[in-house]
Design a protein around this motif. Sequence first.
Motif, PDB file in Angstrom:
ATOM      1  N   TYR A  68      28.298 -12.573 -25.044  1.00  0.00           N
ATOM      2  CA  TYR A  68      28.637 -11.322 -24.381  1.00  0.00           C
ATOM      3  C   TYR A  68      27.370 -10.595 -23.959  1.00  0.00           C
ATOM      4  CZ  TYR A  68      33.482 -11.864 -25.873  1.00  0.00           C
ATOM      5  OH  TYR A  68      34.754 -12.331 -26.044  1.00  0.00           O
ATOM      6  N   VAL A  69      27.439 -10.030 -22.776  1.00  0.00           N
ATOM      7  CA  VAL A  69      26.331  -9.253 -22.240  1.00  0.00           C
ATOM      8  C   VAL A  69      26.795  -7.814 -22.052  1.00  0.00           C
ATOM      9  CG1 VAL A  69      24.620  -9.053 -20.398  1.00  0.00           C
ATOM     10  CG2 VAL A  69      25.583 -11.300 -20.964  1.00  0.00           C
ATOM     11  N   THR A  70      26.027  -6.881 -22.570  1.00  0.00           N
ATOM     12  CA  THR A  70      26.252  -5.462 -22.298  1.00  0.00           C
ATOM     13  C   THR A  70      25.020  -4.922 -21.579  1.00  0.00           C
ATOM     14  OG1 THR A  70      25.409  -4.874 -24.498  1.00  0.00           O
ATOM     15  CG2 THR A  70      27.792  -5.078 -24.259  1.00  0.00           C
ATOM     16  N   TRP A  71      25.228  -3.905 -20.750  1.00  0.00           N
ATOM     17  CA  TRP A  71      24.108  -3.333 -19.994  1.00  0.00           C
ATOM     18  C   TRP A  71      24.485  -1.939 -19.521  1.00  0.00           C
ATOM     19  CZ3 TRP A  71      27.594  -6.809 -18.084  1.00  0.00           C
ATOM     20  CH2 TRP A  71      28.255  -6.477 -16.901  1.00  0.00           C
ATOM     21  N   LYS A 114      25.092 -19.479 -16.591  1.00  0.00           N
ATOM     22  CA  LYS A 114      25.105 -19.779 -15.162  1.00  0.00           C
ATOM     23  C   LYS A 114      26.235 -19.033 -14.464  1.00  0.00           C
ATOM     24  CE  LYS A 114      23.064 -24.331 -15.942  1.00  0.00           C
ATOM     25  NZ  LYS A 114      23.277 -25.807 -15.897  1.00  0.00           N
ATOM     26  N   THR A 115      27.398 -18.989 -15.115  1.00  0.00           N
ATOM     27  CA  THR A 115      28.549 -18.254 -14.588  1.00  0.00           C
ATOM     28  C   THR A 115      28.870 -17.128 -15.553  1.00  0.00           C
ATOM     29  OG1 THR A 115      29.413 -20.300 -13.622  1.00  0.00           O
ATOM     30  CG2 THR A 115      30.925 -18.427 -13.798  1.00  0.00           C
ATOM     31  N   PHE A 116      28.985 -15.909 -15.016  1.00  0.00           N
ATOM     32  CA  PHE A 116      29.227 -14.714 -15.822  1.00  0.00           C
ATOM     33  C   PHE A 116      30.504 -14.038 -15.337  1.00  0.00           C
ATOM     34  CE2 PHE A 116      24.789 -15.589 -16.224  1.00  0.00           C
ATOM     35  CZ  PHE A 116      24.390 -15.099 -17.458  1.00  0.00           C
ATOM     36  N   TYR A 117      31.355 -13.647 -16.300  1.00  0.00           N
ATOM     37  CA  TYR A 117      32.637 -13.031 -15.992  1.00  0.00           C
ATOM     38  C   TYR A 117      32.613 -11.576 -16.463  1.00  0.00           C
ATOM     39  CZ  TYR A 117      33.914 -17.936 -15.543  1.00  0.00           C
ATOM     40  OH  TYR A 117      33.952 -19.263 -15.186  1.00  0.00           O
ATOM     41  N   GLN A 118      32.803 -10.662 -15.544  1.00  0.00           N
ATOM     42  CA  GLN A 118      32.730  -9.244 -15.879  1.00  0.00           C
ATOM     43  C   GLN A 118      34.078  -8.724 -16.371  1.00  0.00           C
ATOM     44  OE1 GLN A 118      31.357  -6.734 -12.697  1.00  0.00           O
ATOM     45  NE2 GLN A 118      31.058  -4.954 -14.012  1.00  0.00           N
ATOM     46  N   GLY A 167      18.445 -16.173 -21.837  1.00  0.00           N
ATOM     47  CA  GLY A 167      18.394 -14.725 -21.859  1.00  0.00           C
ATOM     48  C   GLY A 167      18.866 -14.096 -20.570  1.00  0.00           C
ATOM     49  N   VAL A 168      19.054 -12.779 -20.641  1.00  0.00           N
ATOM     50  CA  VAL A 168      19.373 -11.955 -19.485  1.00  0.00           C
ATOM     51  C   VAL A 168      18.272 -10.920 -19.378  1.00  0.00           C
ATOM     52  CG1 VAL A 168      21.026 -10.383 -18.429  1.00  0.00           C
ATOM     53  CG2 VAL A 168      21.840 -12.367 -19.727  1.00  0.00           C
ATOM     54  N   ILE A 195      22.148 -12.234 -11.238  1.00  0.00           N
ATOM     55  CA  ILE A 195      23.431 -12.755 -11.710  1.00  0.00           C
ATOM     56  C   ILE A 195      24.552 -12.250 -10.803  1.00  0.00           C
ATOM     57  CG2 ILE A 195      25.112 -12.574 -13.581  1.00  0.00           C
ATOM     58  CD1 ILE A 195      22.674 -12.444 -15.504  1.00  0.00           C
ATOM     59  N   ALA A 196      25.414 -13.166 -10.379  1.00  0.00           N
ATOM     60  CA  ALA A 196      26.589 -12.808  -9.581  1.00  0.00           C
ATOM     61  C   ALA A 196      27.789 -12.741 -10.522  1.00  0.00           C
ATOM     62  CB  ALA A 196      26.816 -13.833  -8.476  1.00  0.00           C
ATOM     63  N   LEU A 197      28.204 -11.551 -10.860  1.00  0.00           N
ATOM     64  CA  LEU A 197      29.311 -11.360 -11.797  1.00  0.00           C
ATOM     65  C   LEU A 197      30.637 -11.685 -11.125  1.00  0.00           C
ATOM     66  CD1 LEU A 197      28.032  -8.028 -13.360  1.00  0.00           C
ATOM     67  CD2 LEU A 197      28.121 -10.243 -14.507  1.00  0.00           C
ATOM     68  N   GLN A 198      31.516 -12.365 -11.847  1.00  0.00           N
ATOM     69  CA  GLN A 198      32.798 -12.788 -11.301  1.00  0.00           C
ATOM     70  C   GLN A 198      33.956 -12.166 -12.077  1.00  0.00           C
ATOM     71  OE1 GLN A 198      33.174 -17.030 -10.907  1.00  0.00           O
ATOM     72  NE2 GLN A 198      31.068 -17.306 -10.182  1.00  0.00           N
TER      73      GLN A 198
END
Length: 329
Positions: free
Chosen positions: A118-121, A140-144, A59-60, A90-93
């Motif tokens: 996919y994450v929306t916020w 673990k790795t998130f791409y914005q 989860g986020v 989370i460190a967005l990349q």
Amino acid sequence: MAKLIGRHLPNIPWQEPEGTEKLPVWRYKGNPIIDRFATKNSNSIFNSAVVPYEDGFAGVFRCDSRSISMDLFAGFSRDGIQWDISDEPIALQGACPEVAKRDFRYDPRVCFIDDRYYVTWCNGYSGYPTIGLAYTFDFKTFYQRENAFLPFNRNGVLFPRRIREKYYMLSRPSDNGHTPFGDIFVSESPDLTYWGRHRLVMGVIKGDESAWQSTKIGAGCVPIETDEGWLLIYHGVINTCNGFVYRMGCALLDLEEPWKVKKRTKNYILGPHELYECVGGVPNVVFPCAALTDAATGRIAIYYGCADTVTGLAFTTVDRSTDAMDEVR
């Protein structure tokens, strides 16, 4: 009898209702499942989203710090109840530096489409709220990606599959403060970057016919596909002499034209009644952000924020929730 469309989830968190339960949604007896101090620097953990992941759940989470900064944190669980949430945000990349600049991040939703999550916020862009968008394969790795919309907007919620080869997202246009208005809209995109064909889905209900949703409404959980339509669990707000009160309702949207509402709850399905829902950073709030489903049994487990302070878990079934709705006139 409505049927859930989707995967069998035999390890879905579940607790049977007591025989005296009258509402279509009932609470987990061990609530809240996530305490406000569950990470080393958190002041509150609420309005968060979870999904099945590998043989458990991921989860986020919205974790407001003790300096009251708002950010997103990843977490994992074996059973969907006991959570291990990272102490670091989370460190967005990968985003354009202008978009990647952090103002604030809160109220995430998570949705699996095709081969990724996919994450929306609600994303702060130059001080204004809009809809942030990112993806991950492993939490673990998130791409914005680019922000979905212009400010001002909140409650961006993706549909879990493409409809007629297009992506769809629900949202609620807002202002820059504690918005005293708001209806639910849906937008279409060919690529998750360019959004258009905006359509009104449903608005508030004025007067006392359904007063709990008379001030503003917003999409909550990722829409749940059934054989009768998309089941949308949403929040509704009334402005009282003691401030806003947030409650939970549900609606049934057309599968192919999701701006068309087939049914909707006149009565709320869950409201702030327990102490942890009535007392906290923002009193009198239940705010749904995620739902797990089991197609084999029709079970639905709802994760919701309580008084902007802790995280609760509640349960319903596809039949109980659809039976709670009235035909839209």
